[in-house]
Motif scaffolding. Structure first.
Motif, PDB file in Angstrom:
ATOM      1  N   THR A 158       0.812  -1.209   0.000  1.00 65.70           N
ATOM      2  CA  THR A 158       0.000   0.000   0.000  1.00 65.70           C
ATOM      3  C   THR A 158       0.847   1.260   0.000  1.00 65.70           C
ATOM      4  O   THR A 158       0.323   2.360  -0.083  1.00 65.70           O
ATOM      5  N   GLU A 159       2.137   1.113   0.110  1.00 71.26           N
ATOM      6  CA  GLU A 159       3.048   2.234  -0.055  1.00 71.26           C
ATOM      7  C   GLU A 159       4.307   1.695  -0.708  1.00 71.26           C
ATOM      8  O   GLU A 159       4.423   0.508  -0.967  1.00 71.26           O
ATOM      9  N   SER A 160       5.246   2.574  -0.997  1.00 70.73           N
ATOM     10  CA  SER A 160       6.452   2.102  -1.652  1.00 70.73           C
ATOM     11  C   SER A 160       7.122   1.041  -0.797  1.00 70.73           C
ATOM     12  O   SER A 160       7.152   1.126   0.431  1.00 70.73           O
ATOM     13  N   GLY A 161       7.676   0.023  -1.456  1.00 72.56           N
ATOM     14  CA  GLY A 161       8.413  -0.981  -0.725  1.00 72.56           C
ATOM     15  C   GLY A 161       9.569  -0.364   0.043  1.00 72.56           C
ATOM     16  O   GLY A 161       9.900  -0.783   1.148  1.00 72.56           O
ATOM     17  N   TYR A 162      10.186   0.652  -0.542  1.00 71.84           N
ATOM     18  CA  TYR A 162      11.320   1.310   0.084  1.00 71.84           C
ATOM     19  C   TYR A 162      10.947   1.931   1.421  1.00 71.84           C
ATOM     20  O   TYR A 162      11.598   1.692   2.451  1.00 71.84           O
ATOM     21  N   THR A 245      20.409   9.047  -2.139  1.00 70.28           N
ATOM     22  CA  THR A 245      19.842  10.222  -2.802  1.00 70.28           C
ATOM     23  C   THR A 245      18.615  10.703  -2.049  1.00 70.28           C
ATOM     24  O   THR A 245      18.450  11.909  -1.787  1.00 70.28           O
ATOM     25  N   VAL A 246      17.726   9.776  -1.675  1.00 68.60           N
ATOM     26  CA  VAL A 246      16.529  10.146  -0.924  1.00 68.60           C
ATOM     27  C   VAL A 246      16.919  10.776   0.410  1.00 68.60           C
ATOM     28  O   VAL A 246      16.360  11.814   0.808  1.00 68.60           O
ATOM     29  N   ARG A 247      17.870  10.210   1.103  1.00 69.32           N
ATOM     30  CA  ARG A 247      18.293  10.765   2.398  1.00 69.32           C
ATOM     31  C   ARG A 247      18.883  12.171   2.228  1.00 69.32           C
ATOM     32  O   ARG A 247      18.658  13.056   3.063  1.00 69.32           O
ATOM     33  N   ARG A 248      19.640  12.378   1.155  1.00 65.80           N
ATOM     34  CA  ARG A 248      20.184  13.721   0.900  1.00 65.80           C
ATOM     35  C   ARG A 248      19.066  14.725   0.678  1.00 65.80           C
ATOM     36  O   ARG A 248      19.084  15.839   1.232  1.00 65.80           O
ATOM     37  N   LEU A 249      18.081  14.344  -0.122  1.00 68.69           N
ATOM     38  CA  LEU A 249      16.970  15.256  -0.393  1.00 68.69           C
ATOM     39  C   LEU A 249      16.128  15.502   0.851  1.00 68.69           C
ATOM     40  O   LEU A 249      15.607  16.609   1.056  1.00 68.69           O
ATOM     41  N   GLU A 250      15.993  14.485   1.700  1.00 72.72           N
ATOM     42  CA  GLU A 250      15.265  14.680   2.958  1.00 72.72           C
ATOM     43  C   GLU A 250      15.954  15.715   3.839  1.00 72.72           C
ATOM     44  O   GLU A 250      15.282  16.523   4.494  1.00 72.72           O
ATOM     45  N   ARG A 251      17.266  15.670   3.876  1.00 73.23           N
ATOM     46  CA  ARG A 251      17.993  16.670   4.677  1.00 73.23           C
ATOM     47  C   ARG A 251      17.777  18.072   4.126  1.00 73.23           C
ATOM     48  O   ARG A 251      17.766  19.056   4.877  1.00 73.23           O
ATOM     49  N   GLN A 252      17.601  18.176   2.824  1.00 68.05           N
ATOM     50  CA  GLN A 252      17.473  19.489   2.189  1.00 68.05           C
ATOM     51  C   GLN A 252      16.043  20.013   2.181  1.00 68.05           C
ATOM     52  O   GLN A 252      15.806  21.191   2.442  1.00 68.05           O
ATOM     53  N   TYR A 253      15.079  19.118   1.898  1.00 68.30           N
ATOM     54  CA  TYR A 253      13.700  19.574   1.684  1.00 68.30           C
ATOM     55  C   TYR A 253      12.723  19.104   2.766  1.00 68.30           C
ATOM     56  O   TYR A 253      11.580  19.567   2.782  1.00 68.30           O
ATOM     57  N   GLY A 254      13.145  18.206   3.642  1.00 67.17           N
ATOM     58  CA  GLY A 254      12.257  17.709   4.676  1.00 67.17           C
ATOM     59  C   GLY A 254      11.758  16.302   4.372  1.00 67.17           C
ATOM     60  O   GLY A 254      11.398  15.986   3.239  1.00 67.17           O
ATOM     61  N   GLU A 255      11.725  15.464   5.395  1.00 67.98           N
ATOM     62  CA  GLU A 255      11.383  14.058   5.209  1.00 67.98           C
ATOM     63  C   GLU A 255       9.963  13.845   4.688  1.00 67.98           C
ATOM     64  O   GLU A 255       9.732  13.071   3.760  1.00 67.98           O
ATOM     65  N   VAL A 256       8.998  14.513   5.305  1.00 69.45           N
ATOM     66  CA  VAL A 256       7.597  14.287   4.954  1.00 69.45           C
ATOM     67  C   VAL A 256       7.333  14.666   3.507  1.00 69.45           C
ATOM     68  O   VAL A 256       6.685  13.918   2.758  1.00 69.45           O
ATOM     69  N   HIS A 257       7.843  15.781   3.084  1.00 70.09           N
ATOM     70  CA  HIS A 257       7.541  16.281   1.750  1.00 70.09           C
ATOM     71  C   HIS A 257       8.255  15.481   0.660  1.00 70.09           C
ATOM     72  O   HIS A 257       7.690  15.242  -0.412  1.00 70.09           O
ATOM     73  N   VAL A 258       9.466  15.057   0.941  1.00 63.83           N
ATOM     74  CA  VAL A 258      10.162  14.205  -0.026  1.00 63.83           C
ATOM     75  C   VAL A 258       9.458  12.865  -0.143  1.00 63.83           C
ATOM     76  O   VAL A 258       9.282  12.330  -1.248  1.00 63.83           O
ATOM     77  N   ARG A 259       9.021  12.339   0.972  1.00 61.00           N
ATOM     78  CA  ARG A 259       8.295  11.060   0.947  1.00 61.00           C
ATOM     79  C   ARG A 259       7.005  11.184   0.132  1.00 61.00           C
ATOM     80  O   ARG A 259       6.683  10.307  -0.674  1.00 61.00           O
ATOM     81  N   ASP A 260       6.263  12.270   0.325  1.00 60.31           N
ATOM     82  CA  ASP A 260       5.023  12.467  -0.427  1.00 60.31           C
ATOM     83  C   ASP A 260       5.288  12.525  -1.930  1.00 60.31           C
ATOM     84  O   ASP A 260       4.565  11.927  -2.731  1.00 60.31           O
ATOM     85  N   GLU A 261       6.335  13.260  -2.318  1.00 59.66           N
ATOM     86  CA  GLU A 261       6.641  13.382  -3.735  1.00 59.66           C
ATOM     87  C   GLU A 261       7.151  12.051  -4.295  1.00 59.66           C
ATOM     88  O   GLU A 261       6.832  11.677  -5.434  1.00 59.66           O
ATOM     89  N   TYR A 262       7.923  11.334  -3.505  1.00 60.47           N
ATOM     90  CA  TYR A 262       8.397  10.001  -3.899  1.00 60.47           C
ATOM     91  C   TYR A 262       7.198   9.093  -4.197  1.00 60.47           C
ATOM     92  O   TYR A 262       7.162   8.412  -5.235  1.00 60.47           O
ATOM     93  N   GLN A 263       6.234   9.089  -3.284  1.00 61.89           N
ATOM     94  CA  GLN A 263       5.061   8.227  -3.464  1.00 61.89           C
ATOM     95  C   GLN A 263       4.268   8.627  -4.704  1.00 61.89           C
ATOM     96  O   GLN A 263       3.753   7.776  -5.436  1.00 61.89           O
ATOM     97  N   ARG A 264       4.172   9.945  -4.945  1.00 63.61           N
ATOM     98  CA  ARG A 264       3.444  10.403  -6.117  1.00 63.61           C
ATOM     99  C   ARG A 264       4.142   9.940  -7.394  1.00 63.61           C
ATOM    100  O   ARG A 264       3.486   9.459  -8.337  1.00 63.61           O
TER     101      ARG A 264
END
Length: 279
Positions: A158-162, A245-264
């Motif tokens: 129901t969400e990304s395997g990652y 890459t995801v962890r780097r972007l989370e540090r820059q843009y925030g975990e919640v918002h990167v996760r939302d965009e990843y899922q989209r």
């Protein structure tokens, strides 16, 4: 602290990097698909293997995770893991050749070597994405890579395997990192580390079983074992690139918002891998 984010606030280069990370983390590469297909055709997938074989595979996976943990922690003591990508691949190929020639008997010896070699390559990828491997949490994030591919192709999630895996491991990683930071020494019998190693070993064991079955195919032999190990290290290098890459972007843009965009992105571009919940 997380910052407000929308797609327009992420640079085009970073958004492209996130799309590439989704591709790496949510799709199974052709080399691993081939490895799994060989195992299925032989009808010897780990779940169907004799109990003795399953125990050997599980034991080898746990030994590999302990070896990887020791290598990861060595980086905290001022012993940086060197970037020798070509050498890493040659070593992985050599150990795979031994596995292909000797079969199951070699697995408890070959797998810890191969896994430690892969960890060194993963650590270099982590540094290239800005990770400070002098911090326990960052060093343990390298180990997380080995747990990122423990689900079947096309699994109904129901969400990304990652992110499902990261959520599953989050508490254990946090507790282990606190333990290492407070003690400065490694006791593999410490409850925090036992829990983390058990979770990592369980998921890594799924991939190890598929690797072993393909590598032990009589027609492949030593050459095939070397080729499969090269595919194995390429696969985990790709997962590592996506993960950090995801962890780097989370540090820059925030975990919640990167996760939302990843899922989209995952839902829009890779619908076969990411399925919505059943109605």
């Amino acid at each position: 602290m997380n910052v407000q984010f929308d797609t327009s606030q992420m640079s085009p280069a970073d958004h492209a990097a996130l799309i590439d990370a989704v591709r790496r983390l949510e799709r199974v590469g052709p080399a691993l698909r081939l490895s799994r297909m060989v195992g299925r055709k032989l009808n010897l997938a780990k779940g169907l293997a004799p109990e003795k074989v399953g125990k050997i595979i599980d034991g080898a996976a746990m030994a590999a995770m302990r070896a990887a943990l020791r290598a990861a922690i060595a980086s905290l003591a001022g012993k940086p893991l060197q970037n020798r990508n070509r050498a890493h691949k040659l070593m992985a190929a050599a150990s795979g050749a031994a596995g292909g020639a000797l079969g199951l008997v070699s697995l408890p010896f070959e797998l810890p070597v191969t896994t430690t070699v892969m960890l060194r390559s993963i650590a270099d990828i982590a540094r290239s994405e800005g990770e400070d491997l002098g911090k326990p949490e960052a060093a343990l994030a390298c180990l997380e890579v080995f747990a990122l591919d423990g689900r079947e192709i096309g699994a109904n999630v129901t969400e990304s395997g990652y992110f499902a895996v990261r959520t599953l491991l989050a508490r254990s990683v946090s507790e282990a990192a606190r333990y290492i930071a407070s003690r400065g020494i490694i006791d593999e019998t410490a409850p925090a580390l036992v829990r983390l190693l058990a979770q990592l070993g369980s998921r890594f064991g799924v991939v190890v079983g598929q690797k072993f079955i393909a590598q032990a195919t009589p027609a492949l032999g030593a050459f095939g074992g070397a080729a499969i190990n090269l595919a194995f290290i390429d696969h985990f290098q790709s997962l590592a690139k996506g993960h950090f890459t995801v962890r780097r972007l989370e540090r820059q843009y925030g975990e919640v918002h990167v996760r939302d965009e990843y899922q989209r992105i995952a839902a829009a571009r890779f619908p076969d891998e990411i399925r919505p919940p059943a109605a």
